[in-house]
Design a protein around this motif. Structure first.
Motif: not given
Length: 123
Positions: A69-77
């Motif tokens: 659920g880490d938003q930064h990582v989810v967005e980057a992926l």
């Protein structure tokens, strides 16, 4: 030891190396020694997600260093899903399955990519 500042700093410097094998090794090392969720490390590794030669190592490292659920990582992926290379899309999709748990943005991006793939295979 986890989070040892000197070791993490040294491995972070290796991410700037022009050789993909060094960057891949640095990603793996950071996954082993950085604290879970270390923002500086996560952001540095995210910068390498779109590079075909290191995408697998970068996504694997993020899977070990981030909480679901880490938003930064989810967005980057999610951004990687539209990369033309399967060597980038595949690992990103796999990591999103683990890290993008119940995330609407993630689900929307995955559906968008699947629709495009379906359209390309139809015509």
């Amino acid at each position: 030891p986890k989070g040892h500042a000197d070791s993490v700093s040294c491995a972070l410097k290796c991410l700037d190396d022009p050789r993909p094998n060094v960057v891949s090794q640095a990603c793996g090392t950071l996954a082993a020694i950085a604290d879970i969720g270390d923002r500086k490390v996560v952001e540095a590794v995210c910068k390498h997600l779109g590079a075909c030669q290191v995408a697998l190592a970068a996504t694997s490292a993020l899977e070990h260093m981030c909480t679901p659920g880490d938003q930064h990582v989810v967005e980057a992926l999610s951004l990687c899903l539209s990369n033309p290379s399967q060597r980038v899309r595949g690992p990103a999709f796999h990591a999103l399955r683990r890290l993008g748990v119940r995330d609407r943005t993630c689900a929307g991006k995955v559906l968008e990519v699947l629709r495009r793939v379906e359209l390309m295979s139809d015509g």
